[in-house]
Design a protein around this motif. Structure first.
Motif, PDB file in Angstrom:
ATOM      1  N   UNK A   1      69.823 -47.092  36.327  1.00  0.00           N
ATOM      2  CA  UNK A   1      69.148 -47.050  37.447  1.00  0.00           C
ATOM      3  C   UNK A   1      69.115 -45.938  38.303  1.00  0.00           C
ATOM      4  N   UNK A   2      68.319 -44.950  38.354  1.00  0.00           N
ATOM      5  CA  UNK A   2      68.593 -43.543  39.071  1.00  0.00           C
ATOM      6  C   UNK A   2      67.263 -43.064  39.474  1.00  0.00           C
ATOM      7  N   UNK A   3      66.428 -44.038  40.027  1.00  0.00           N
ATOM      8  CA  UNK A   3      64.943 -43.534  40.501  1.00  0.00           C
ATOM      9  C   UNK A   3      64.364 -42.868  39.283  1.00  0.00           C
ATOM     10  N   UNK A   4      63.741 -41.715  39.761  1.00  0.00           N
ATOM     11  CA  UNK A   4      62.807 -41.124  38.729  1.00  0.00           C
ATOM     12  C   UNK A   4      63.599 -40.564  37.594  1.00  0.00           C
ATOM     13  N   UNK A   5      64.946 -40.396  37.548  1.00  0.00           N
ATOM     14  CA  UNK A   5      65.617 -39.789  36.592  1.00  0.00           C
ATOM     15  C   UNK A   5      66.327 -40.771  35.637  1.00  0.00           C
ATOM     16  N   UNK A   6      65.851 -41.992  35.751  1.00  0.00           N
ATOM     17  CA  UNK A   6      66.380 -43.128  34.985  1.00  0.00           C
ATOM     18  C   UNK A   6      66.243 -42.973  33.539  1.00  0.00           C
ATOM     19  N   UNK A   7      65.118 -42.841  33.097  1.00  0.00           N
ATOM     20  CA  UNK A   7      64.889 -42.617  31.493  1.00  0.00           C
ATOM     21  C   UNK A   7      65.462 -41.454  30.931  1.00  0.00           C
ATOM     22  N   UNK A   8      65.796 -40.189  31.831  1.00  0.00           N
ATOM     23  CA  UNK A   8      66.304 -39.167  31.454  1.00  0.00           C
ATOM     24  C   UNK A   8      67.951 -39.528  31.437  1.00  0.00           C
ATOM     25  N   UNK A   9      68.432 -40.290  31.949  1.00  0.00           N
ATOM     26  CA  UNK A   9      69.737 -40.625  31.921  1.00  0.00           C
ATOM     27  C   UNK A   9      69.954 -41.595  30.666  1.00  0.00           C
ATOM     28  N   UNK A  10      68.816 -42.399  30.455  1.00  0.00           N
ATOM     29  CA  UNK A  10      68.850 -43.329  28.973  1.00  0.00           C
ATOM     30  C   UNK A  10      69.048 -42.340  27.949  1.00  0.00           C
ATOM     31  N   UNK A  11      68.148 -41.537  27.981  1.00  0.00           N
ATOM     32  CA  UNK A  11      68.054 -40.453  26.683  1.00  0.00           C
ATOM     33  C   UNK A  11      69.518 -39.860  26.732  1.00  0.00           C
TER      34      UNK A  11
END
Length: 408
Positions: A158-168
């Motif tokens: 959960x990092x706002x608009x970076x969330x799915x970048x962090x997931x990858x």
């Protein structure tokens, strides 16, 4: 360390449900921004968004589960279904070693908005008993794991608009270091509802081109005035190279490197010089063990905000000068918030597979402060070896991913 490859992708977006629709929309330069149709927005200061049209969750999900989960989970499950089907993986075989990381910025906000209205107008007894699990951000990861019996590492960045970048990035890290053999990673977001629209509008983040929605999202253009809210989900199947080769999977790309840091500057504004963004890209290049001249394309975060686009462009310029081409998919599908990074990685891989960069149809006049080489109104043929995907979020979160052709 083990190499991490991509064997499947799925996407549900405003410009198409599924990869084939999205690819055609990219070729057609389709802009999905329009008047909001899912509810009456006439009393809101912003009445436009990029909605996923003609999406029937029951085509992908059991009817009972549809009623007990929020729209962002519906979108995630549909995208996961496509990704798993493309990968042709027997998930039962890897259940104990399969991680699931699906990020979101806001989770079940449509449910929260709807149920709060019921609470205020009808009383506490009318609030759904599923309210809490429906709004939890981790529920997309949890439900995907439950539906497929996956018992490995499971959480939601959960990092706002970076969330799915962090997931990858984190899925890649887990596989590299042996905590998982495969990872279902990505993001999901569905926040086109009155309260979030009002909140973003009141902080002056959204475009107010209510009477000209197709021209509202215009990254890098001198006349940009804010982002356009979008919704959707995108999922990638990541595997260790050894697992993918052993099962003779078709490898479609490789996650070669990542960089993660924080601006530590402001809760919503980027560092105006793009120092954090630059550092994240340099970290990603170092992690991938490649030089800047091996990057052919940067898929920008560029949301169409006055400050954000310039900060990112400055960062890109210091590393690549004007050598690489850049674009922003938000010009077509709006800003998918926590799902944006994963959706734009899928778009980047589709472009890499098909040898082109999509157009920026609303780039009428590039902001003179933007010195980088932005794709214009026409598609650009390009053979892509490697690309960088940038994602930035409120709170100063920065993620850069290096994605490229698999070199077996």
């Amino acid at each position: 360390m083990r190499r991490v490859v991509v064997t499947g992708m799925g996407i549900v977006s405003p410009i198409g449900v599924g990869k084939s629709e999205v690819l055609q929309s990219l070729k057609d330069s389709k802009i999905a921004v329009d008047q909001i149709k899912s509810f009456d927005a006439s009393n809101l200061p912003v009445r436009i968004a990029a909605e996923v049209a003609d999406f029937d969750p029951e085509a992908f999900i059991d009817k009972k589960l549809v009623r007990r989960t929020d729209r962002f989970v519906h979108l995630a499950l549909a995208a996961a279904k496509e990704a798993i089907e493309e990968s042709q993986i027997d998930l039962k075989r890897y259940a104990d070693r399969a991680a699931v990381l699906i990020g979101s910025g806001m989770g079940g906000f449509i449910t929260l908005d709807t149920e709060n209205n019921k609470f205020l107008s009808q009383g506490a007894s009318k609030v759904s008993p599923f309210l809490i699990p429906m709004l939890l951000i981790n529920m997309a990861s949890g439900i995907v794991a439950i539906e497929h019996g996956l018992k490995g590492v499971n959480f939601a960045p959960v990092s706002a608009c970076a969330a799915s970048g962090h997931a990858i990035a984190l899925g890649t890290l887990l596989i590299r270091h042996g905590y998982a053999d495969l990872a279902i990673v990505g993001g999901a977001e569905a926040t086109i509802a009155p309260l979030p629209i009002a909140g973003f509008a009141n902080m002056k983040a959204l475009s107010t081109r209510n009477d000209d929605p197709k021209r509202a999202s215009r990254p890098f253009d001198i006349a940009r005035d804010g982002f356009v809210m979008g919704e959707g989900a995108a999922i990638l199947i990541l595997e260790s190279e050894e697992v993918a080769k052993k099962r003779e999977a078709q490898i479609i790309a490789q996650i070669k490197g990542f960089g993660m840091n924080d601006d530590a500057y402001h809760m919503s504004a980027p560092d105006p010089n793009g120092a954090g963004a630059e550092a994240a890209m340099r970290m990603a290049l170092k992690d991938a063990q490649i030089e800047a001249n091996e990057i052919d394309y940067v898929s920008c975060h560029a949301t169409s905000t006055p400050a954000g686009d310039i900060a990112e462009a400055k960062a890109i310029e210091r590393i690549f000068q004007d050598r690489v081409l850049v674009n922003s998919t938000k010009g077509l599908m709006g800003h998918l918030l926590g799902a944006a990074a994963a959706a734009e990685v899928v778009v980047g891989i589709l472009q890499m597979q098909n040898g082109f960069l999509h157009a920026m149809p609303n780039l009428d006049e590039k902001d003179p402060e933007v010195k980088v080489n932005v794709v214009g109104k026409r598609i650009v043929p390009l053979q892509i070896r490697n690309f960088i995907k940038n994602s930035f979020g409120f709170g100063g979160h920065n993620v850069s991913l290096v994605v490229g052709r698999y070199e077996g």
